[in-house]
Design a protein around this motif. Structure first.
Motif, PDB file in Angstrom:
ATOM      1  N   LEU A 134      40.418  38.869  32.998  1.00 46.29           N
ATOM      2  CA  LEU A 134      40.164  39.796  34.100  1.00 46.29           C
ATOM      3  C   LEU A 134      41.426  40.562  34.472  1.00 46.29           C
ATOM      4  CD1 LEU A 134      38.228  40.891  36.269  1.00 46.29           C
ATOM      5  CD2 LEU A 134      38.940  38.981  37.732  1.00 46.29           C
ATOM      6  N   ARG A 135      42.547  39.858  34.520  1.00 49.13           N
ATOM      7  CA  ARG A 135      43.787  40.527  34.902  1.00 49.13           C
ATOM      8  C   ARG A 135      44.254  41.505  33.826  1.00 49.13           C
ATOM      9  NH1 ARG A 135      45.053  41.774  38.991  1.00 49.13           N
ATOM     10  NH2 ARG A 135      47.220  41.136  39.227  1.00 49.13           N
ATOM     11  N   PRO A 141      41.565  47.655  42.349  1.00 49.88           N
ATOM     12  CA  PRO A 141      41.958  47.062  43.638  1.00 49.88           C
ATOM     13  C   PRO A 141      40.767  46.779  44.560  1.00 49.88           C
ATOM     14  CG  PRO A 141      43.312  48.978  43.117  1.00 49.88           C
ATOM     15  CD  PRO A 141      42.203  48.965  42.130  1.00 49.88           C
ATOM     16  N   CYS A 142      39.651  47.467  44.326  1.00 55.50           N
ATOM     17  CA  CYS A 142      38.478  47.272  45.177  1.00 55.50           C
ATOM     18  C   CYS A 142      37.590  46.122  44.704  1.00 55.50           C
ATOM     19  CB  CYS A 142      37.653  48.555  45.252  1.00 55.50           C
ATOM     20  SG  CYS A 142      37.137  49.196  43.640  1.00 55.50           S
ATOM     21  N   ASP A 143      37.937  45.479  43.604  1.00 55.89           N
ATOM     22  CA  ASP A 143      37.136  44.367  43.103  1.00 55.89           C
ATOM     23  C   ASP A 143      37.433  43.097  43.900  1.00 55.89           C
ATOM     24  OD1 ASP A 143      36.049  46.021  41.167  1.00 55.89           O
ATOM     25  OD2 ASP A 143      37.536  45.475  39.650  1.00 55.89           O
ATOM     26  N   ALA A 144      36.490  42.155  43.864  1.00 57.14           N
ATOM     27  CA  ALA A 144      36.643  40.934  44.657  1.00 57.14           C
ATOM     28  C   ALA A 144      36.056  39.744  43.918  1.00 57.14           C
ATOM     29  CB  ALA A 144      35.956  41.091  46.019  1.00 57.14           C
ATOM     30  N   ILE A 145      36.627  38.571  44.198  1.00 58.70           N
ATOM     31  CA  ILE A 145      36.053  37.294  43.765  1.00 58.70           C
ATOM     32  C   ILE A 145      35.847  36.456  45.015  1.00 58.70           C
ATOM     33  CG2 ILE A 145      36.352  35.207  42.386  1.00 58.70           C
ATOM     34  CD1 ILE A 145      38.381  36.765  40.671  1.00 58.70           C
ATOM     35  N   ILE A 146      34.602  36.159  45.340  1.00 58.25           N
ATOM     36  CA  ILE A 146      34.323  35.295  46.478  1.00 58.25           C
ATOM     37  C   ILE A 146      34.691  33.864  46.095  1.00 58.25           C
ATOM     38  CG2 ILE A 146      32.509  34.310  47.930  1.00 58.25           C
ATOM     39  CD1 ILE A 146      31.034  36.967  47.722  1.00 58.25           C
ATOM     40  N   CYS A 147      35.567  33.252  46.877  1.00 57.62           N
ATOM     41  CA  CYS A 147      35.925  31.838  46.691  1.00 57.62           C
ATOM     42  C   CYS A 147      35.128  31.040  47.716  1.00 57.62           C
ATOM     43  CB  CYS A 147      37.421  31.635  46.896  1.00 57.62           C
ATOM     44  SG  CYS A 147      38.442  32.583  45.736  1.00 57.62           S
ATOM     45  N   THR A 148      34.426  30.021  47.257  1.00 56.81           N
ATOM     46  CA  THR A 148      33.472  29.346  48.129  1.00 56.81           C
ATOM     47  C   THR A 148      34.107  28.287  49.025  1.00 56.81           C
ATOM     48  OG1 THR A 148      32.922  27.844  46.317  1.00 56.81           O
ATOM     49  CG2 THR A 148      31.533  29.790  46.608  1.00 56.81           C
ATOM     50  N   SER A 149      35.372  27.980  48.820  1.00 60.87           N
ATOM     51  CA  SER A 149      36.069  27.035  49.697  1.00 60.87           C
ATOM     52  C   SER A 149      37.554  27.347  49.666  1.00 60.87           C
ATOM     53  CB  SER A 149      35.822  25.591  49.246  1.00 60.87           C
ATOM     54  OG  SER A 149      36.471  25.338  48.012  1.00 60.87           O
ATOM     55  N   LYS A 150      38.291  26.775  50.632  1.00 63.13           N
ATOM     56  CA  LYS A 150      39.736  26.982  50.673  1.00 63.13           C
ATOM     57  C   LYS A 150      40.404  26.373  49.434  1.00 63.13           C
ATOM     58  CE  LYS A 150      39.757  26.896  55.723  1.00 63.13           C
ATOM     59  NZ  LYS A 150      40.095  26.086  56.919  1.00 63.13           N
ATOM     60  N   ALA A 151      39.889  25.216  49.004  1.00 71.39           N
ATOM     61  CA  ALA A 151      40.463  24.568  47.829  1.00 71.39           C
ATOM     62  C   ALA A 151      40.241  25.415  46.577  1.00 71.39           C
ATOM     63  CB  ALA A 151      39.848  23.175  47.649  1.00 71.39           C
ATOM     64  N   VAL A 152      39.047  25.990  46.448  1.00 72.31           N
ATOM     65  CA  VAL A 152      38.759  26.844  45.293  1.00 72.31           C
ATOM     66  C   VAL A 152      39.592  28.122  45.360  1.00 72.31           C
ATOM     67  CG1 VAL A 152      36.977  28.251  44.211  1.00 72.31           C
ATOM     68  CG2 VAL A 152      36.492  25.893  44.826  1.00 72.31           C
ATOM     69  N   HIS A 153      39.815  28.629  46.575  1.00 69.39           N
ATOM     70  CA  HIS A 153      40.689  29.797  46.722  1.00 69.39           C
ATOM     71  C   HIS A 153      42.080  29.479  46.192  1.00 69.39           C
ATOM     72  CE1 HIS A 153      43.666  32.314  48.867  1.00 69.39           C
ATOM     73  NE2 HIS A 153      42.759  33.268  48.761  1.00 69.39           N
ATOM     74  N   ALA A 154      42.597  28.304  46.546  1.00 70.88           N
ATOM     75  CA  ALA A 154      43.929  27.912  46.083  1.00 70.88           C
ATOM     76  C   ALA A 154      43.967  27.771  44.566  1.00 70.88           C
ATOM     77  CB  ALA A 154      44.348  26.598  46.749  1.00 70.88           C
ATOM     78  N   LEU A 174      52.055  44.736  36.667  1.00 71.60           N
ATOM     79  CA  LEU A 174      50.796  44.071  36.994  1.00 71.60           C
ATOM     80  C   LEU A 174      49.910  44.998  37.809  1.00 71.60           C
ATOM     81  CD1 LEU A 174      52.109  40.573  38.153  1.00 71.60           C
ATOM     82  CD2 LEU A 174      50.823  41.045  36.070  1.00 71.60           C
ATOM     83  N   PRO A 175      48.618  44.924  37.623  1.00 70.96           N
ATOM     84  CA  PRO A 175      47.703  45.652  38.507  1.00 70.96           C
ATOM     85  C   PRO A 175      47.545  44.892  39.821  1.00 70.96           C
ATOM     86  CG  PRO A 175      46.443  44.378  36.927  1.00 70.96           C
ATOM     87  CD  PRO A 175      47.897  44.189  36.566  1.00 70.96           C
ATOM     88  N   PRO A 176      47.045  45.525  40.864  1.00 67.44           N
ATOM     89  CA  PRO A 176      46.790  44.804  42.120  1.00 67.44           C
ATOM     90  C   PRO A 176      45.790  43.670  41.899  1.00 67.44           C
ATOM     91  CG  PRO A 176      46.606  47.186  42.419  1.00 67.44           C
ATOM     92  CD  PRO A 176      46.692  46.952  40.949  1.00 67.44           C
ATOM     93  N   LYS A 177      45.990  42.577  42.619  1.00 66.81           N
ATOM     94  CA  LYS A 177      45.063  41.458  42.520  1.00 66.81           C
ATOM     95  C   LYS A 177      43.709  41.848  43.124  1.00 66.81           C
ATOM     96  CE  LYS A 177      48.248  37.496  42.636  1.00 66.81           C
ATOM     97  NZ  LYS A 177      49.505  38.248  42.475  1.00 66.81           N
ATOM     98  N   PRO A 178      42.641  41.188  42.684  1.00 65.69           N
ATOM     99  CA  PRO A 178      41.355  41.406  43.360  1.00 65.69           C
ATOM    100  C   PRO A 178      41.383  40.775  44.742  1.00 65.69           C
ATOM    101  CG  PRO A 178      41.171  39.599  41.795  1.00 65.69           C
ATOM    102  CD  PRO A 178      42.544  40.198  41.605  1.00 65.69           C
ATOM    103  N   LEU A 179      40.495  41.201  45.598  1.00 67.57           N
ATOM    104  CA  LEU A 179      40.311  40.522  46.879  1.00 67.57           C
ATOM    105  C   LEU A 179      39.815  39.109  46.605  1.00 67.57           C
ATOM    106  CD1 LEU A 179      38.393  43.366  48.767  1.00 67.57           C
ATOM    107  CD2 LEU A 179      40.825  42.850  48.926  1.00 67.57           C
TER     108      LEU A 179
END
Length: 564
Positions: A134-135, A141-154, A174-179
């Motif tokens: 993906l990277r 920059p407008c793309d997003a990955i929903i993380c379903t928990s704080k642990a998964v976000h980490a 590097l390109p900007p990270k997704p949301l």
């Protein structure tokens, strides 16, 4: 009128949303639940699906009809023409790995629409590789990955950081990270409401009385992919020994055994580790069995010790049913199970150096995914003493069970019902639309070549003797529609499918060539006559030459050009 920026076209494939037909697993159950909740609670002017063809659109429409009585229209869009999603500008994709979708978008420009993915299991090699892909892809920059928990976000952020370290070292930018917003999965709470009749039915069938304490789980029964049952069964046996005479523990495992190995592990561990506690397996694919389990139990347990799990819908379903929850202090459960609704049991594992061998062996194929998860589970402790204490405490205190169950119902409905989650997703889509608009001048809008999907005759231009010039050549027809039909029948293009041009298109073009008579014509003239794309006519022209349906007549024109 609602803002289309708060809506998204839903990428639809049966594999992501149909556990009944494709097999029961967490991501499909979550996908089906999301669609049901989205249909019921989304504030939109229309539901828009993106599928490969009409079968996918029909499946989406069928699920919509079965989920709600709302009369919001459904508009199907097909993957060949994603820009028909307009005025919607965001694609919801049911996975974190949407590098492939970013490359497909490249055909229309990075700024043509935003993509929103969602995490499920993040431990597989394909998902971990997917973050690097993906990277390296045209992720915007407008793309997003929903993380379903704080642990998964980490974990997701760490995976992206590792990918970025490599890309920065290799390419220098590097390109900007997704949301990466944290938005939990949801449930439809009413689907899990306590059913006194189901409770009575199960307990009478099993001859369980009021002093019998039923501890239950609702899960795929995978010792290498969900939880190792051994420690739980040891804790249940120890708890039974501490309970007063007459108070009997029973364990209900409602789920689907992953395989015969998993069934053997659960049943042999039950026999070996908790002889004083009864073991009952109910089919998790049976909706009645699931309701009987949640309604007939007194305590729900979900002692996850495996990296396969990322969120844990089952504890929320149990909360909605009014059950106290005993779970491990593990990833998503750390967010969902608070002290008023249940008890989280401390977990312990080893450091990165200790598990580096598993990473390498899994990477080079020395370990399967099942073996990888199994090994990591073996090196993860759920505090046995604390687990035993929790079971004993709840088994002895009906008031505590009732209070936790009531608090759980409130928490599930106020935080995790899709009525609460869907608006958060719509807020995210609106944010993506705003970012896309803000970056409109910086993102390329025109089509950009996709390196893994080049035009074949560009990539293989050196293969033929020559490449056709525009118009191909002046030609006359020497075969009629009947000849064309005979060619198509003999060649059996329809048996393979995906034909290079539709038969009726070929016939229309051939009719115009036939009408030109002995004077003949070329592809440009035919395209003008039919108001048809010149590329379509030229593609057909070469096919007609291939099968002798037309013949070159003007040898003076430069009908061909040599390749580079």
């Amino acid at each position: 009128m609602t803002d289309p920026a708060r809506n998204a076209v839903i990428y639809y494939a049966d594999d992501a949303y149909s556990p009944e037909s494709k097999g029961l697993n967490g991501r499909r159950v979550a996908g089906a639940s999301f669609l049901k909740g989205f249909f019921r609670h989304a504030e939109v002017e229309e539901f828009v699906s993106l599928s490969q063809g009409t079968n996918g659109a029909k499946s989406f429409a069928k699920l919509y009809a079965a989920s709600t009585q709302r009369d919001v229209p459904h508009r199907p869009v097909f993957m060949a023409e994603p820009l028909r999603m307009d005025p919607l500008g965001t694609l919801y994709y049911p996975s974190p790995n949407f590098a492939g979708e970013a490359w497909k978008r490249q055909r229309f420009g990075m700024g043509s629409y935003a993509i929103c993915g969602v995490t499920h299991t993040t431990a597989t090699q394909s998902v971990m590789q997917g973050f690097l892909d993906l990277r390296a892809a045209p992720q915007a920059p407008c793309d997003a990955i929903i993380c379903t928990s704080k642990a998964v976000h980490a974990a997701t952020l760490r995976n992206i950081e590792l990918a970025d370290d490599h890309l920065l070292d290799r390419f220098g930018s590097l390109p900007p990270k997704p949301l990466l917003p944290v938005i939990p999965l949801g449930i439809n709470c009413d689907d899990f409401a306590h059913d006194p009749k189901a409770r009575k039915r199960l307990r009478e069938r099993m001859n369980w009385g009021n002093d019998d304490i039923v501890v239950a789980t609702l899960s795929r029964l995978l010792p290498y992919g969900k939880f190792d049952p051994g420690p739980l069964f040891i804790a249940l046996e120890r708890a039974q020994a501490r309970l007063p005479k007459g108070k009997k523990l029973h364990f209900v495992a409602c789920g689907i055994y992953g395989d015969t190995h998993s069934q053997t592990v659960f049943e042999s561990c039950a026999k070996a580790f908790m002889p004083a506690v009864s073991y009952l397996h109910l089919d998790g694919a049976d909706a009645t069995a699931r309701i009987e389990t949640l309604s007939g139990a007194d305590i729900f347990t979900f002692p996850i010790d495996n990296i396969q799990e990322t969120f844990g819908l089952a504890p929320i379903e149990a909360m909605a049913a009014g059950l106290p929850v005993v779970t491990s202090d593990w990833d998503g459960m750390r967010d969902t199970v608070t002290e008023d609704v249940g008890i989280r049991i401390p977990t312990l594992t080893v450091g990165p150096d200790h598990t580096a061998p598993e990473a390498w062996r899994y990477h080079h194929g020395g370990l399967s995914y099942q073996q990888y998860g199994n090994n990591l589970s073996a090196m993860t402790e759920i505090d046995l003493a604390a687990l035993t204490d929790a079971i004993v405490a709840l088994a002895l205190d009906e008031d505590k069970r009732r209070a936790m169950g009531k608090a759980g119902q409130k928490r599930a409905r106020e935080i995790y019902d899709w009525a609460q989650i869907v608006p958060q997703m719509q807020d995210l889509w609106a944010e993506q639309a705003a970012i896309r608009s803000a970056h409109a001048d910086k993102l390329p809008k025109s089509p950009v070549p996709t390196p893994m999907a080049p035009s074949p005759t560009d990539l293989f231009e050196s293969y033929p003797s020559r490449i056709a010039d525009q118009g191909v050549c002046h030609a006359v027809a020497i075969g009629d529609e009947a000849t064309l039909e005979a060619v198509l029948t003999a060649r059996r293009y329809d048996k393979i499918g995906g034909m290079f041009e539709r038969p009726d298109t070929l016939k229309r073009i051939l009719r115009v060539i036939l009408a030109a008579g002995e004077q003949g014509t070329d592809a440009r003239a035919v395209a003008r006559t039919l108001n048809m794309n010149i590329l379509t006519v030229e593609r057909s022209w070469v096919f007609f030459l291939k099968y002798g349906l037309i013949e070159r007549r003007d040898f003076r024109c430069r009908a061909w050009r040599r390749h580079r």
